[in-house]
Design a protein around this motif. Sequence first.
Motif, PDB file in Angstrom:
ATOM      1  N   THR A   1     -14.631  25.068  17.948  1.00 16.85           N
ATOM      2  CA  THR A   1     -14.196  26.328  17.334  1.00 16.85           C
ATOM      3  C   THR A   1     -13.091  26.024  16.328  1.00 16.85           C
ATOM      4  OG1 THR A   1     -12.517  26.717  19.034  1.00 16.85           O
ATOM      5  CG2 THR A   1     -14.711  27.646  19.431  1.00 16.85           C
ATOM      6  N   TYR A   2     -12.818  26.996  15.458  1.00 14.73           N
ATOM      7  CA  TYR A   2     -11.696  26.894  14.533  1.00 14.73           C
ATOM      8  C   TYR A   2     -10.488  27.633  15.112  1.00 14.73           C
ATOM      9  CZ  TYR A   2     -15.104  25.584  10.917  1.00 14.73           C
ATOM     10  OH  TYR A   2     -16.092  24.968  10.191  1.00 14.73           O
ATOM     11  N   VAL A   3      -9.302  27.184  14.776  1.00 13.56           N
ATOM     12  CA  VAL A   3      -8.058  27.866  15.132  1.00 13.56           C
ATOM     13  C   VAL A   3      -7.200  27.945  13.869  1.00 13.56           C
ATOM     14  CG1 VAL A   3      -6.033  27.882  16.620  1.00 13.56           C
ATOM     15  CG2 VAL A   3      -8.182  26.942  17.480  1.00 13.56           C
ATOM     16  N   ASN A   4      -6.638  29.143  13.601  1.00 16.56           N
ATOM     17  CA  ASN A   4      -5.784  29.280  12.419  1.00 16.56           C
ATOM     18  C   ASN A   4      -4.315  29.141  12.799  1.00 16.56           C
ATOM     19  OD1 ASN A   4      -5.052  31.716  13.579  1.00 16.56           O
ATOM     20  ND2 ASN A   4      -6.256  32.976  12.181  1.00 16.56           N
ATOM     21  N   ALA A   5      -3.433  29.323  11.829  1.00 16.60           N
ATOM     22  CA  ALA A   5      -2.009  29.093  12.052  1.00 16.60           C
ATOM     23  C   ALA A   5      -1.395  30.096  13.013  1.00 16.60           C
ATOM     24  CB  ALA A   5      -1.267  29.135  10.716  1.00 16.60           C
ATOM     25  N   CYS A   6      -2.026  31.251  13.201  1.00 17.52           N
ATOM     26  CA  CYS A   6      -1.523  32.250  14.145  1.00 17.52           C
ATOM     27  C   CYS A   6      -2.069  32.044  15.553  1.00 17.52           C
ATOM     28  CB  CYS A   6      -1.879  33.657  13.665  1.00 17.52           C
ATOM     29  SG  CYS A   6      -0.917  34.197  12.238  1.00 17.52           S
ATOM     30  N   GLY A   7      -2.820  30.972  15.773  1.00 14.85           N
ATOM     31  CA  GLY A   7      -3.380  30.716  17.090  1.00 14.85           C
ATOM     32  C   GLY A   7      -4.622  31.508  17.397  1.00 14.85           C
ATOM     33  N   GLU A   8      -5.218  32.131  16.397  1.00 15.71           N
ATOM     34  CA  GLU A   8      -6.444  32.893  16.605  1.00 15.71           C
ATOM     35  C   GLU A   8      -7.639  31.944  16.563  1.00 15.71           C
ATOM     36  OE1 GLU A   8      -4.814  36.997  14.487  1.00 15.71           O
ATOM     37  OE2 GLU A   8      -6.081  35.614  13.375  1.00 15.71           O
TER      38      GLU A   8
ATOM     39  N   HIS B   1     -18.414   9.694  21.482  1.00 21.02           N
ATOM     40  CA  HIS B   1     -17.941   9.849  20.097  1.00 21.02           C
ATOM     41  C   HIS B   1     -18.645  11.072  19.506  1.00 21.02           C
ATOM     42  CE1 HIS B   1     -18.051   8.269  15.701  1.00 21.02           C
ATOM     43  NE2 HIS B   1     -17.053   9.128  15.893  1.00 21.02           N
ATOM     44  N   VAL B   2     -17.845  12.122  19.188  1.00 24.80           N
ATOM     45  CA  VAL B   2     -18.387  13.375  18.643  1.00 24.80           C
ATOM     46  C   VAL B   2     -18.046  13.445  17.159  1.00 24.80           C
ATOM     47  CG1 VAL B   2     -18.513  15.866  18.906  1.00 24.80           C
ATOM     48  CG2 VAL B   2     -17.944  14.439  20.878  1.00 24.80           C
ATOM     49  N   LYS B   3     -19.039  13.759  16.360  1.00 19.72           N
ATOM     50  CA  LYS B   3     -18.857  13.837  14.908  1.00 19.72           C
ATOM     51  C   LYS B   3     -19.479  15.133  14.398  1.00 19.72           C
ATOM     52  CE  LYS B   3     -19.508  11.135  10.683  1.00 19.72           C
ATOM     53  NZ  LYS B   3     -20.075   9.897  10.091  1.00 19.72           N
ATOM     54  N   VAL B   4     -18.845  15.722  13.397  1.00 20.19           N
ATOM     55  CA  VAL B   4     -19.340  16.979  12.851  1.00 20.19           C
ATOM     56  C   VAL B   4     -19.484  16.857  11.342  1.00 20.19           C
ATOM     57  CG1 VAL B   4     -17.003  17.921  12.662  1.00 20.19           C
ATOM     58  CG2 VAL B   4     -18.942  19.473  12.693  1.00 20.19           C
ATOM     59  N   GLU B   5     -20.556  17.428  10.844  1.00 24.58           N
ATOM     60  CA  GLU B   5     -20.762  17.594   9.396  1.00 24.58           C
ATOM     61  C   GLU B   5     -20.560  19.069   9.077  1.00 24.58           C
ATOM     62  OE1 GLU B   5     -24.480  16.077   8.129  1.00 24.58           O
ATOM     63  OE2 GLU B   5     -24.132  14.055   8.914  1.00 24.58           O
ATOM     64  N   ASP B   6     -19.469  19.356   8.395  1.00 26.76           N
ATOM     65  CA  ASP B   6     -19.063  20.752   8.166  1.00 26.76           C
ATOM     66  C   ASP B   6     -18.613  20.900   6.720  1.00 26.76           C
ATOM     67  OD1 ASP B   6     -18.360  23.353   8.444  1.00 26.76           O
ATOM     68  OD2 ASP B   6     -16.725  23.009   9.861  1.00 26.76           O
ATOM     69  N   LYS B   7     -19.392  21.636   5.939  1.00 31.21           N
ATOM     70  CA  LYS B   7     -19.092  21.813   4.521  1.00 31.21           C
ATOM     71  C   LYS B   7     -18.464  23.173   4.219  1.00 31.21           C
ATOM     72  CE  LYS B   7     -22.862  18.800   3.006  1.00 31.21           C
ATOM     73  NZ  LYS B   7     -24.092  18.690   2.179  1.00 31.21           N
ATOM     74  N   ASN B   8     -18.477  24.087   5.184  1.00 37.09           N
ATOM     75  CA  ASN B   8     -17.977  25.453   4.939  1.00 37.09           C
ATOM     76  C   ASN B   8     -16.790  25.757   5.850  1.00 37.09           C
ATOM     77  OD1 ASN B   8     -20.079  26.062   3.036  1.00 37.09           O
ATOM     78  ND2 ASN B   8     -21.468  26.346   4.760  1.00 37.09           N
ATOM     79  N   VAL B   9     -15.741  24.977   5.704  1.00 33.46           N
ATOM     80  CA  VAL B   9     -14.555  25.167   6.528  1.00 33.46           C
ATOM     81  C   VAL B   9     -13.744  26.348   5.971  1.00 33.46           C
ATOM     82  CG1 VAL B   9     -12.460  24.100   7.414  1.00 33.46           C
ATOM     83  CG2 VAL B   9     -14.516  22.719   7.032  1.00 33.46           C
ATOM     84  N   PRO B  10     -13.371  27.323   6.804  1.00 35.34           N
ATOM     85  CA  PRO B  10     -12.550  28.441   6.309  1.00 35.34           C
ATOM     86  C   PRO B  10     -11.211  27.953   5.754  1.00 35.34           C
ATOM     87  CG  PRO B  10     -13.465  28.931   8.479  1.00 35.34           C
ATOM     88  CD  PRO B  10     -13.745  27.484   8.214  1.00 35.34           C
ATOM     89  N   ASP B  11     -10.707  28.664   4.791  1.00 38.90           N
ATOM     90  CA  ASP B  11      -9.446  28.275   4.152  1.00 38.90           C
ATOM     91  C   ASP B  11      -8.263  28.336   5.114  1.00 38.90           C
ATOM     92  OD1 ASP B  11     -10.823  27.924   1.809  1.00 38.90           O
ATOM     93  OD2 ASP B  11     -10.392  29.941   1.065  1.00 38.90           O
ATOM     94  N   ASN B  12      -8.316  29.233   6.103  1.00 41.73           N
ATOM     95  CA  ASN B  12      -7.171  29.387   6.996  1.00 41.73           C
ATOM     96  C   ASN B  12      -7.314  28.607   8.299  1.00 41.73           C
ATOM     97  OD1 ASN B  12      -9.277  31.013   7.876  1.00 41.73           O
ATOM     98  ND2 ASN B  12      -7.948  32.627   8.652  1.00 41.73           N
TER      99      ASN B  12
ATOM    100  N   VAL C   1      -6.808  25.471  10.689  1.00 43.09           N
ATOM    101  CA  VAL C   1      -5.873  24.349  10.762  1.00 43.09           C
ATOM    102  C   VAL C   1      -6.236  23.368  11.877  1.00 43.09           C
ATOM    103  CG1 VAL C   1      -3.967  25.659   9.757  1.00 43.09           C
ATOM    104  CG2 VAL C   1      -4.288  25.658  12.233  1.00 43.09           C
ATOM    105  N   ILE C   2      -7.026  23.799  12.865  1.00 41.76           N
ATOM    106  CA  ILE C   2      -7.354  22.964  14.022  1.00 41.76           C
ATOM    107  C   ILE C   2      -8.822  23.166  14.391  1.00 41.76           C
ATOM    108  CG2 ILE C   2      -6.957  22.665  16.528  1.00 41.76           C
ATOM    109  CD1 ILE C   2      -4.052  23.318  16.061  1.00 41.76           C
TER     110      ILE C   2
ATOM    111  N   THR D   1      -8.245  18.531  17.325  1.00 39.27           N
ATOM    112  CA  THR D   1      -7.997  17.608  16.218  1.00 39.27           C
ATOM    113  C   THR D   1      -7.622  18.417  14.982  1.00 39.27           C
ATOM    114  OG1 THR D   1     -10.345  17.634  15.594  1.00 39.27           O
ATOM    115  CG2 THR D   1      -9.610  15.879  17.085  1.00 39.27           C
ATOM    116  N   PRO D   2      -6.866  17.841  14.048  1.00 37.35           N
ATOM    117  CA  PRO D   2      -6.581  18.525  12.785  1.00 37.35           C
ATOM    118  C   PRO D   2      -7.872  18.857  12.051  1.00 37.35           C
ATOM    119  CG  PRO D   2      -5.160  16.621  13.065  1.00 37.35           C
ATOM    120  CD  PRO D   2      -6.188  16.535  14.148  1.00 37.35           C
ATOM    121  N   ILE D   3      -7.821  19.847  11.206  1.00 39.80           N
ATOM    122  CA  ILE D   3      -9.038  20.346  10.584  1.00 39.80           C
ATOM    123  C   ILE D   3      -9.663  19.317   9.646  1.00 39.80           C
ATOM    124  CG2 ILE D   3      -7.891  21.410   8.596  1.00 39.80           C
ATOM    125  CD1 ILE D   3     -10.852  22.781  10.674  1.00 39.80           C
ATOM    126  N   ASP D   4      -8.849  18.421   9.073  1.00 38.11           N
ATOM    127  CA  ASP D   4      -9.405  17.426   8.167  1.00 38.11           C
ATOM    128  C   ASP D   4     -10.022  16.236   8.907  1.00 38.11           C
ATOM    129  OD1 ASP D   4      -7.051  16.501   9.144  1.00 38.11           O
ATOM    130  OD2 ASP D   4      -6.244  15.836   7.207  1.00 38.11           O
TER     131      ASP D   4
END
Length: 606
Positions: free
Chosen positions: A168-175, A195-206, A208-209, A231-234
């Motif tokens: 899942t994605y998490v933003n700076a507000c913890g959502e 070892h888990v790997k993801v191919e993700d081209k549409n990451v939301p701008d907000n 962070v995790i 893990t960090p979003i990058d």
Amino acid sequence: MRVIKFSGLIPKLGRKSLPVGNAEIAENLDLYGNHLRPIKLPRDTGEKLMTPCGEVFTGKPATVHRAGSVYVAWDKKVFTSVDWTKKLGDTTFLFVDDGVLWRQSAERILCGQCPIKVGICRPKDAVVTTEVIDQAGCERTEIPYICAPYNTCDNVEHPPVPVAYLFTYVNACGEESAHSKPSEVMDITWGDAVHVKVEDKNVPDNAVIRRWYRVVTDNEENAHWLKVGETPIDQTEFYDTNCPCDWACELSTENHDCPPDCLEGVAAIGDNLTVVWSNRHFWVSEHNFPHAYDLNNEYRLRYPIQGMYEITTRLEGENHYDLIAITHGLHYVIMASEPNQINIAEIQQRYKCYDNTACHGESEIIYSSKQGLVAISQKGEELLTGHLMTEYEWEEFDPRYIRLTYHDDRIYGFNDEGGFIFQLGSDKRREGEFVTHNVIVDMGFTDEISPFLVFKNEHIYEWGQGEVAIYDWKTHTVVEAGMWRPVACKIISPDFDNIMPRGHAEAKLKFDEWKRKFPNGDISNFFLVNKEFQQHYSYLVGCRPSVDIIIYADGKEYYRRTVSSTKPFLLPRKYKAIDWAIRVVGSLRIEEIHLQASRESLLGSR
């Protein structure tokens, strides 16, 4: 003819059939107590409106929201709401602008920081792949069984187990967002790492995790997704080396979608729920999660929504923060205890609401319609101005664009020429009154804490803290039984300076002598030198408190005079008439007006 009751306008009933006390003209008046009292004009507070990004607001405000000590303004209609989470502090609020739900607070505004987007989208088109790394995971440790201290992991059976991963994605507000598609299921044995790997081209701008989850089955073969890392979003790779005892909380955001696109507004409802809407559709958030919506629970009304407004009933024990939904057709009361348990009750609708004219009342919503002012609550709707005026007379107040504000049991209306003040009269000590005013402002604002504020030229003014206004009041037309002519008149006001100070003759002689010597001198110099004559100031310079009185006979002006004392005065004997009216213009309180056909009746009327 004696006037001892001063009331507001009732134009609907006509000039010659008004009840005693009602007026043809009533402007800039506060008629509390049935006396003529001028309203006080607004006074500049010295404060400035701010934008949501902390800049000084410029332009004409259409929406204002109070956040702490900051007043935030927009130049268009924007719906705001309380934020139950208070992630940015006690002054956190939500608003919808440009179709997006935002979060902001007074602290951020004062620091010049822009609002934060609420919610985060679920992963789209992301592909999660896994790879087993033999014996690189959880280390084999001794298991201290009772009475068997030397048992090790080798003595325990560890069959291969099926696993899969998602994130899942998490933003700076913890959502946290809803989850991605899971990876393929694969079998691993004890001690292996993944070892888990993801191919993700549409990451939301907000985002962070990334938060990673692994599937685990219980004794009843039910699958559960448990958190195994972040893990960090990058970072697009993750190594799962966790032991079973390291697995954390279970995934709880399966249906937590972000707010829909193209939103039009936001409102609060009971049990810490938040409602957002678009066109005729609305969605209800999870408890205390204004960012999380189950888009499968979509509710639809019959007509496009103009606005949703929180109201609190006056009765103790009833639900708080019910919603009044005003649409282009019918109106509704919306109550909610759970996101998927919504009660929608239709309100009988006879008066269509003009766009952007609604305001909060005490426990109802007040808006402008073609027929007049309307109050709507759980009990239904009520035409407040029905007994005052017809829709043709109401049209003079520009009802399509009137800007309404409720404060202290009064409804204030503002247009480009002034507006009106409507005293509702729900307080038993006060009667309902309707008067006009000529105060031109952009809009008014009040809430549970703020005083009554008005805004003009990007400045904030507090109503009733400035100078007194000049009022204008004219009685209804009094029809005498036959041809009639007044002889004397008297005005009673507590503001008249009726007692002349002693020594006035001496003061006047000294003042006249000084004026002959200094015809172009500053009058204040005389009173600086002769301080004993300061109490005679208003008499000597001709600035005594006064009002102008105008008498009308058969619709024409009969007599006009400036009155500065309660002393009766005689009227010229011009002609007789049947229809008579009195008009006063000034800023003094007036308790009574007497207009009599003889001096004897004037003296006996007091």
